[in-house]
Design a protein around this motif. Structure first.
Motif, PDB file in Angstrom:
ATOM      1  N   THR A   7       0.861  -1.169   0.000  1.00  0.00           N
ATOM      2  CA  THR A   7       0.000   0.000   0.000  1.00  0.00           C
ATOM      3  C   THR A   7       0.897   1.217   0.000  1.00  0.00           C
ATOM      4  OG1 THR A   7      -1.749  -1.123   1.223  1.00  0.00           O
ATOM      5  CG2 THR A   7      -1.738   1.262   1.354  1.00  0.00           C
ATOM      6  N   LYS A   8       0.449   2.277  -0.605  1.00  0.00           N
ATOM      7  CA  LYS A   8       1.185   3.542  -0.586  1.00  0.00           C
ATOM      8  C   LYS A   8       0.432   4.490   0.330  1.00  0.00           C
ATOM      9  CE  LYS A   8       4.461   6.072  -2.663  1.00  0.00           C
ATOM     10  NZ  LYS A   8       4.483   6.709  -3.942  1.00  0.00           N
ATOM     11  N   TYR A  97      -2.297   2.388   8.455  1.00  0.00           N
ATOM     12  CA  TYR A  97      -2.185   1.136   7.696  1.00  0.00           C
ATOM     13  C   TYR A  97      -2.671  -0.050   8.536  1.00  0.00           C
ATOM     14  CZ  TYR A  97      -0.132  -2.864   5.309  1.00  0.00           C
ATOM     15  OH  TYR A  97       0.042  -4.083   4.698  1.00  0.00           O
ATOM     16  N   SER A 101      -5.988  -2.021   7.394  1.00  0.00           N
ATOM     17  CA  SER A 101      -5.756  -3.415   6.981  1.00  0.00           C
ATOM     18  C   SER A 101      -6.464  -4.411   7.892  1.00  0.00           C
ATOM     19  CB  SER A 101      -4.252  -3.725   6.993  1.00  0.00           C
ATOM     20  OG  SER A 101      -3.573  -2.894   6.098  1.00  0.00           O
TER      21      SER A 101
END
Length: 196
Positions: A7-8, A97, A101
């Motif tokens: 992921t960015k 994140y 996630s």
């Protein structure tokens, strides 16, 4: 070739490539980090952040012994492949994140403790993001042998004195004369050298 699902993310303009490797099975060599972070031939980013269970790394196991809540370790590497202790913007992106996630549940007002090479870091979820307690800052750059540095940057007329400040990772503060001078700086090509 290893397949990497990533992921960015960005925090206050710093961008990172993030991926989960709970058991620390991905071999993160400096060459691989540089390839991932390369802005022309890779994904591109200021750094690479790997989400690892603290128990999976020697540095993390010591932190879990200190605080069992530190289940996750922010394994952060600079774009040049070097290992970093901490990144304030990066740790906030790391928390986002983990929550996005589904690796952790964190409601607004709650605090998440993560491990890092700096040590334990507490991150609080707010109504509009995340804030991190990076601990106390200190003057000077640890290990440099000097409290101040000279900074050279493209479009900066001559070297300028800077003051080293460590907040878990080294920063340098430099005064410029005008806002125009700041706007003209090319900060991707700076170099610091310590003064004895």
């Amino acid at each position: 070739m290893t397949e990497l699902h990533f992921t960015k993310g960005q925090g206050t303009g710093n961008d990172f490539v993030l991926f989960a490797d709970p058991d620390a099975t991905v071999d993160l060599t400096p060459e691989r980090i540089r390839a991932i972070a390369d802005r022309r031939f890779g994904v591109g980013g200021d750094g690479v952040i790997r989400a690892v269970r603290s128990e999976s790394l020697a540095e993390g196991r010591a932190l879990v012994a200190e605080d069992p809540a530190a289940v996750w370790f922010m394994d952060y590497h600079n774009a040049d492949g070097s290992v970093a202790e901490m990144c304030g913007n990066g740790v906030r992106v790391f928390a986002r994140y983990l929550t996005e996630s589904g690796l952790v549940d964190l409601a607004p007002g709650e605090t998440l403790t993560v491990g890092s090479r700096k040590g334990l870091v507490d991150i609080q979820r707010t109504t509009n993001g995340f804030q991190a307690d990076l601990g106390r800052w200190r003057l000077g750059i640890e290990g440099s042998g000097a409290d101040d540095v000279l900074v050279r940057a493209k479009n900066l007329d001559g070297a300028r004195p800077g003051v080293g400040i460590d907040v878990g990772n080294p920063h340098v503060v430099v005064a410029v004369a005008t806002e125009d001078e700041l706007a003209d700086l090319e900060l991707t090509t700076w170099r610091c050298s310590t003064r004895p």
